[in-house]
Motif scaffolding. Sequence first.
Motif, PDB file in Angstrom:
ATOM      1  N   GLY A 226       3.711  15.118  44.023  1.00 33.70           N
ATOM      2  CA  GLY A 226       4.713  15.208  45.074  1.00 33.70           C
ATOM      3  C   GLY A 226       5.587  16.430  44.881  1.00 33.70           C
ATOM      4  N   PRO A 227       6.402  16.756  45.886  1.00 36.72           N
ATOM      5  CA  PRO A 227       7.232  17.967  45.824  1.00 36.72           C
ATOM      6  C   PRO A 227       8.362  17.849  44.814  1.00 36.72           C
ATOM      7  N   ARG A 228       8.881  18.999  44.405  1.00 38.28           N
ATOM      8  CA  ARG A 228      10.043  19.036  43.531  1.00 38.28           C
ATOM      9  C   ARG A 228      11.272  18.460  44.238  1.00 38.28           C
ATOM     10  N   ILE A 229      12.180  17.954  43.474  1.00 36.40           N
ATOM     11  CA  ILE A 229      13.429  17.434  44.035  1.00 36.40           C
ATOM     12  C   ILE A 229      14.173  18.574  44.719  1.00 36.40           C
ATOM     13  N   GLY A 230      14.539  18.354  45.972  1.00 36.60           N
ATOM     14  CA  GLY A 230      15.282  19.354  46.714  1.00 36.60           C
ATOM     15  C   GLY A 230      14.428  20.324  47.513  1.00 36.60           C
ATOM     16  N   ARG A 231      13.099  20.213  47.401  1.00 37.32           N
ATOM     17  CA  ARG A 231      12.240  21.151  48.130  1.00 37.32           C
ATOM     18  C   ARG A 231      12.279  20.898  49.628  1.00 37.32           C
ATOM     19  N   LYS A 237      12.990  19.204  56.489  1.00 35.66           N
ATOM     20  CA  LYS A 237      13.046  20.653  56.580  1.00 35.66           C
ATOM     21  C   LYS A 237      12.859  21.272  55.201  1.00 35.66           C
ATOM     22  N   ALA A 238      12.044  22.342  55.141  1.00 41.43           N
ATOM     23  CA  ALA A 238      11.782  23.006  53.867  1.00 41.43           C
ATOM     24  C   ALA A 238      13.001  23.779  53.400  1.00 41.43           C
ATOM     25  N   LEU A 365       3.027  20.159  56.070  1.00 40.04           N
ATOM     26  CA  LEU A 365       2.547  18.947  55.405  1.00 40.04           C
ATOM     27  C   LEU A 365       3.430  18.534  54.227  1.00 40.04           C
ATOM     28  N   LYS A 366       4.516  19.290  53.991  1.00 40.39           N
ATOM     29  CA  LYS A 366       5.432  19.009  52.881  1.00 40.39           C
ATOM     30  C   LYS A 366       4.717  19.048  51.534  1.00 40.39           C
ATOM     31  N   PHE A 367       3.871  20.048  51.388  1.00 42.85           N
ATOM     32  CA  PHE A 367       3.150  20.284  50.139  1.00 42.85           C
ATOM     33  C   PHE A 367       3.899  21.349  49.351  1.00 42.85           C
ATOM     34  N   ASP A 368       4.199  21.060  48.098  1.00 43.82           N
ATOM     35  CA  ASP A 368       5.036  21.953  47.288  1.00 43.82           C
ATOM     36  C   ASP A 368       4.225  22.543  46.141  1.00 43.82           C
ATOM     37  N   ASP A 369       4.013  23.847  46.188  1.00 44.74           N
ATOM     38  CA  ASP A 369       3.321  24.590  45.140  1.00 44.74           C
ATOM     39  C   ASP A 369       4.209  25.784  44.800  1.00 44.74           C
ATOM     40  N   PRO A 370       4.914  25.748  43.663  1.00 45.45           N
ATOM     41  CA  PRO A 370       5.892  26.801  43.364  1.00 45.45           C
ATOM     42  C   PRO A 370       5.319  28.212  43.369  1.00 45.45           C
ATOM     43  N   LEU A 371       4.052  28.379  43.020  1.00 48.36           N
ATOM     44  CA  LEU A 371       3.460  29.710  42.967  1.00 48.36           C
ATOM     45  C   LEU A 371       2.483  29.972  44.110  1.00 48.36           C
ATOM     46  N   GLU A 372       2.394  29.049  45.062  1.00 45.16           N
ATOM     47  CA  GLU A 372       1.427  29.174  46.160  1.00 45.16           C
ATOM     48  C   GLU A 372       0.002  29.302  45.620  1.00 45.16           C
ATOM     49  N   ALA A 373      -0.262  28.702  44.446  1.00 45.26           N
ATOM     50  CA  ALA A 373      -1.547  28.889  43.778  1.00 45.26           C
ATOM     51  C   ALA A 373      -2.692  28.228  44.543  1.00 45.26           C
ATOM     52  N   ALA A 374      -2.463  27.025  45.053  1.00 42.55           N
ATOM     53  CA  ALA A 374      -3.523  26.350  45.803  1.00 42.55           C
ATOM     54  C   ALA A 374      -3.847  27.113  47.071  1.00 42.55           C
ATOM     55  N   GLN A 375      -2.819  27.588  47.765  1.00 45.53           N
ATOM     56  CA  GLN A 375      -3.040  28.341  48.995  1.00 45.53           C
ATOM     57  C   GLN A 375      -3.702  29.687  48.698  1.00 45.53           C
TER      58      GLN A 375
END
Length: 501
Positions: A226-231, A237-238, A365-375
């Motif tokens: 799941g996303p980081r707290i506060g993301r 809203k992102a 989709l509220k997907f949280d990847d800090p480095l955009e690595a998956a994308q």
Amino acid sequence: MALTCSSGELAQLLGPNVLNSTGAADFICSQFNTVSDNFSATQYAVDNTYLLFSAYLVFSMQLGFAMLCAGSVRAKNTMNIMLTNVLDAAAGGLFYYLFGFAFAFGTPSNGFIGKHNFGLKAFPSINFDYSYFLYQWAFAIAAAGITSGSIAERTQFVAYLIYSSFLTGFVYPVVSHWFWSVDGWASATRTDGDLLFGTGVIDFAGSGVVHMVGGIAGLWGALIEGPRIGRFDHSGKAIALRGHSASLVVLGTFLLWFGWYGFNPGSFTKILSAYPAGGYYGQWSAIGRTAVTTTLAGSTAALTTLFGKRILSGHWNVTDVCNGLLGGFAAITAGCSVVEPWAAIICGFVASLVLIGCNKLAEILKFDDPLEAAQLHGGCGTWGVIFTALFASKKYVREVYPNKPDRPYGLFMGGGGKLLGAHLIQIVVIIGWVSATMGPLFFVLHKLKLLRISSEDEMSGMDMTRHGGFAYIYHDDDDTNKNGIQLRRVEPTSKTPTQNV
């Protein structure tokens, strides 16, 4: 090709007028064979030195990953993400030595998995030297490094240890066996001639094998955590949780760019190989061309991202440009050796659009990847696999993969759709395999409460709660409850300055 000398044939050429022609022929041939052996040894030495140098370049990418990750997270998690990068290399080295290399390249074997050379048994051999192991290990830990970025800032240390060992010791090696081993069921270098769709998969340096594997593994980790707290706020809203150092991001990007010249050109594994045309044109020329296509794809993606994000957000954002550059590199990795330089520009342009689109979809989709690595690695890697099937050149395909003279090539280059069919299968099986292995692993870790840290630790930062202190004397914007010097953002005022009368 080995040079040979027959003393019997040479004695006949010397004729009866030469005293002891047989002895003279034996002596001449012995000297000739010595020279031939020295030439052969020199070729092995040059090729192994080239491969070792390439392995060092690829390994230097770990420093690039470390700097990129450190700059992309908040300061309170810097030591944690740096330690996980060290762990990827260390744990990956041990597990790839014990199991990974054997599963990937242990030959002879079946089409699914290798079964020889565990613990580098029977090394070196006619097939492999130690330099080859080192090079492939550097690739394996690169895949693990990609995944660590996706689950940064909220993952328990034990989870990093477990997933990194499993990925480098089993999941990644099986995929690399399928597409790179001479026994792999979809390999373009398969020795028995039974190639998938008559071509096999041309994933030269790993848009699918490395980048898709790491990206999809990170996708599952981030989804399950799941996303980081506060993301995202209560309305969905992102909210941007920006990394603390653009300087480290740029440094890491340049180190990765430098290492990519070992990643892509180094995948030839040999440099001292002549092509049928002879003369000045040989494998060394193909290596140079591969470096050029790599450069053009990354550069084009960086510029496209620069202007694309400017239009969308109104800012010239250096972090976005760095990610766009890396997306172009990830995309060209599959076809870098078999496409024309002009095609690499197309690859980079589309890769930038793919990355921007994937990031937009992740936000929706509220997907949280800090480095955009998956994308970046998953999305752009997938595009790279498709791109190669569309733009692979007939000439270059048959030079780089000479084991099948009539091999199909890119669809847009007149080579038909067989290569595209093989590459679509590659995309499906990589997604399926990584999902079937890494997905359950992350789910089990989640159920055992070994995956995500507590909310208290996440808010405080893992450097303080898990690693004994901060990496810097520095505070993030959200650390207003801590003592210390606070950095305040100064906004320009709209008032017109007064003038002296």
